[in-house]
Design a protein around this motif. Structure first.
Motif, PDB file in Angstrom:
ATOM      1  N   TRP A  17      46.705 108.431   9.488  1.00  0.00           N
ATOM      2  CA  TRP A  17      47.720 109.480   9.333  1.00  0.00           C
ATOM      3  C   TRP A  17      48.940 109.183  10.194  1.00  0.00           C
ATOM      4  N   MET A  18      48.712 108.673  11.413  1.00  0.00           N
ATOM      5  CA  MET A  18      49.818 108.337  12.306  1.00  0.00           C
ATOM      6  C   MET A  18      50.677 107.235  11.691  1.00  0.00           C
ATOM      7  N   LEU A  19      50.033 106.203  11.184  1.00  0.00           N
ATOM      8  CA  LEU A  19      50.769 105.080  10.606  1.00  0.00           C
ATOM      9  C   LEU A  19      51.550 105.495   9.364  1.00  0.00           C
ATOM     10  N   ARG A  20      51.034 106.450   8.616  1.00  0.00           N
ATOM     11  CA  ARG A  20      51.717 106.939   7.412  1.00  0.00           C
ATOM     12  C   ARG A  20      52.705 108.064   7.693  1.00  0.00           C
ATOM     13  N   GLY A  21      52.718 108.571   8.924  1.00  0.00           N
ATOM     14  CA  GLY A  21      53.610 109.677   9.271  1.00  0.00           C
ATOM     15  C   GLY A  21      53.188 110.994   8.651  1.00  0.00           C
ATOM     16  N   SER A  22      51.897 111.184   8.463  1.00  0.00           N
ATOM     17  CA  SER A  22      51.384 112.391   7.819  1.00  0.00           C
ATOM     18  C   SER A  22      51.517 113.615   8.725  1.00  0.00           C
ATOM     19  N   PRO A  23      51.921 114.745   8.159  1.00  0.00           N
ATOM     20  CA  PRO A  23      51.979 115.987   8.947  1.00  0.00           C
ATOM     21  C   PRO A  23      50.594 116.520   9.308  1.00  0.00           C
ATOM     22  N   LEU A  24      49.546 116.013   8.656  1.00  0.00           N
ATOM     23  CA  LEU A  24      48.184 116.455   8.961  1.00  0.00           C
ATOM     24  C   LEU A  24      47.801 116.142  10.410  1.00  0.00           C
ATOM     25  N   LEU A  25      48.402 115.097  10.974  1.00  0.00           N
ATOM     26  CA  LEU A  25      48.104 114.707  12.342  1.00  0.00           C
ATOM     27  C   LEU A  25      48.512 115.781  13.344  1.00  0.00           C
ATOM     28  N   LEU A  66      31.057 102.730  30.506  1.00  0.00           N
ATOM     29  CA  LEU A  66      31.938 103.769  31.024  1.00  0.00           C
ATOM     30  C   LEU A  66      33.371 103.255  31.169  1.00  0.00           C
ATOM     31  N   ALA A  67      33.529 102.049  31.703  1.00  0.00           N
ATOM     32  CA  ALA A  67      34.868 101.464  31.845  1.00  0.00           C
ATOM     33  C   ALA A  67      35.510 101.278  30.469  1.00  0.00           C
ATOM     34  N   ALA A  68      34.725 100.812  29.512  1.00  0.00           N
ATOM     35  CA  ALA A  68      35.250 100.623  28.158  1.00  0.00           C
ATOM     36  C   ALA A  68      35.591 101.964  27.516  1.00  0.00           C
ATOM     37  N   LEU A  69      34.809 102.991  27.802  1.00  0.00           N
ATOM     38  CA  LEU A  69      35.106 104.320  27.268  1.00  0.00           C
ATOM     39  C   LEU A  69      36.448 104.826  27.800  1.00  0.00           C
ATOM     40  N   LEU A  70      36.696 104.629  29.090  1.00  0.00           N
ATOM     41  CA  LEU A  70      37.982 105.040  29.668  1.00  0.00           C
ATOM     42  C   LEU A  70      39.140 104.247  29.043  1.00  0.00           C
ATOM     43  N   LEU A  71      38.917 102.955  28.799  1.00  0.00           N
ATOM     44  CA  LEU A  71      39.934 102.143  28.131  1.00  0.00           C
ATOM     45  C   LEU A  71      40.163 102.640  26.705  1.00  0.00           C
ATOM     46  N   TYR A  72      39.100 102.961  25.995  1.00  0.00           N
ATOM     47  CA  TYR A  72      39.178 103.489  24.632  1.00  0.00           C
ATOM     48  C   TYR A  72      39.993 104.781  24.596  1.00  0.00           C
ATOM     49  N   ILE A  73      39.739 105.662  25.548  1.00  0.00           N
ATOM     50  CA  ILE A  73      40.484 106.918  25.624  1.00  0.00           C
ATOM     51  C   ILE A  73      41.962 106.647  25.878  1.00  0.00           C
ATOM     52  N   GLY A  74      42.258 105.765  26.823  1.00  0.00           N
ATOM     53  CA  GLY A  74      43.648 105.428  27.126  1.00  0.00           C
ATOM     54  C   GLY A  74      44.368 104.810  25.938  1.00  0.00           C
ATOM     55  N   LEU A  75      43.700 103.876  25.267  1.00  0.00           N
ATOM     56  CA  LEU A  75      44.302 103.254  24.084  1.00  0.00           C
ATOM     57  C   LEU A  75      44.504 104.275  22.970  1.00  0.00           C
ATOM     58  N   GLY A  76      43.556 105.188  22.831  1.00  0.00           N
ATOM     59  CA  GLY A  76      43.686 106.244  21.828  1.00  0.00           C
ATOM     60  C   GLY A  76      44.881 107.138  22.107  1.00  0.00           C
ATOM     61  N   MET A  77      45.130 107.421  23.376  1.00  0.00           N
ATOM     62  CA  MET A  77      46.282 108.258  23.734  1.00  0.00           C
ATOM     63  C   MET A  77      47.594 107.529  23.420  1.00  0.00           C
ATOM     64  N   GLY A  90      50.198 101.065  16.421  1.00  0.00           N
ATOM     65  CA  GLY A  90      49.232 100.321  15.601  1.00  0.00           C
ATOM     66  C   GLY A  90      48.441  99.311  16.418  1.00  0.00           C
ATOM     67  N   ALA A  91      49.116  98.633  17.346  1.00  0.00           N
ATOM     68  CA  ALA A  91      48.421  97.674  18.219  1.00  0.00           C
ATOM     69  C   ALA A  91      47.402  98.395  19.094  1.00  0.00           C
ATOM     70  N   ALA A  92      47.780  99.540  19.635  1.00  0.00           N
ATOM     71  CA  ALA A  92      46.852 100.322  20.458  1.00  0.00           C
ATOM     72  C   ALA A  92      45.681 100.824  19.614  1.00  0.00           C
ATOM     73  N   LEU A  93      45.948 101.209  18.365  1.00  0.00           N
ATOM     74  CA  LEU A  93      44.900 101.650  17.459  1.00  0.00           C
ATOM     75  C   LEU A  93      43.889 100.520  17.229  1.00  0.00           C
ATOM     76  N   GLY A  94      44.384  99.338  16.927  1.00  0.00           N
ATOM     77  CA  GLY A  94      43.495  98.188  16.717  1.00  0.00           C
ATOM     78  C   GLY A  94      42.700  97.837  17.965  1.00  0.00           C
TER      79      GLY A  94
END
Length: 115
Positions: A17-25, A66-77, A90-94
């Motif tokens: 949705w982010m990549l497509r610019g969807s308002p659903l996000l 746990l370290a990877a989970l924190l990285l996952y959260i940061g990349l998701g943000m 998109g790079a952060a998403l990947g």
């Protein structure tokens, strides 16, 4: 494990949705569902750690997870909120998806380096 799979599927959907610019996000329901699922995931992880008596600093694989989970959260943000443009997001998403794959590998092998 169901919470983890629901979480990553929801994350990928929000990434699309982010990549497509969807308002659903930007819907409040989207944010509430994501926070609810991720909170349930975190609570179940804490409950499992308590029941099993395994804590991250005692087990190398849990520390890596746990370290990877924190990285996952940061990349998701970065992917869903803080990225300056679609390329950065998109790079952060990947990278977040690859980090999730690492987390699954660590969880299933119980080794900090699962390959």
């Amino acid at each position: 494990m169901a919470c983890a799979w629901i979480s990553i599927c929801g994350f990928i959907l929000r990434g699309v949705w982010m990549l497509r610019g969807s308002p659903l996000l930007r819907l409040a329901l989207t944010r509430r569902l994501a926070m609810s699922i991720d909170s349930l995931l975190l609570l179940s992880a804490l409950g499992l750690a308590t029941i099993s008596g395994q804590w991250p600093l005692q087990q190398a694989w849990l520390s890596a997870k746990l370290a990877a989970l924190l990285l996952y959260i940061g990349l998701g943000m970065v992917a869903l909120h803080w990225g300056r443009n679609r390329v950065e997001r998109g790079a952060a998403l990947g990278a977040a998806i690859l980090t999730f794959a690492y987390i699954v590998g660590v969880a299933t092998s119980r080794q900090p380096i699962p390959w």
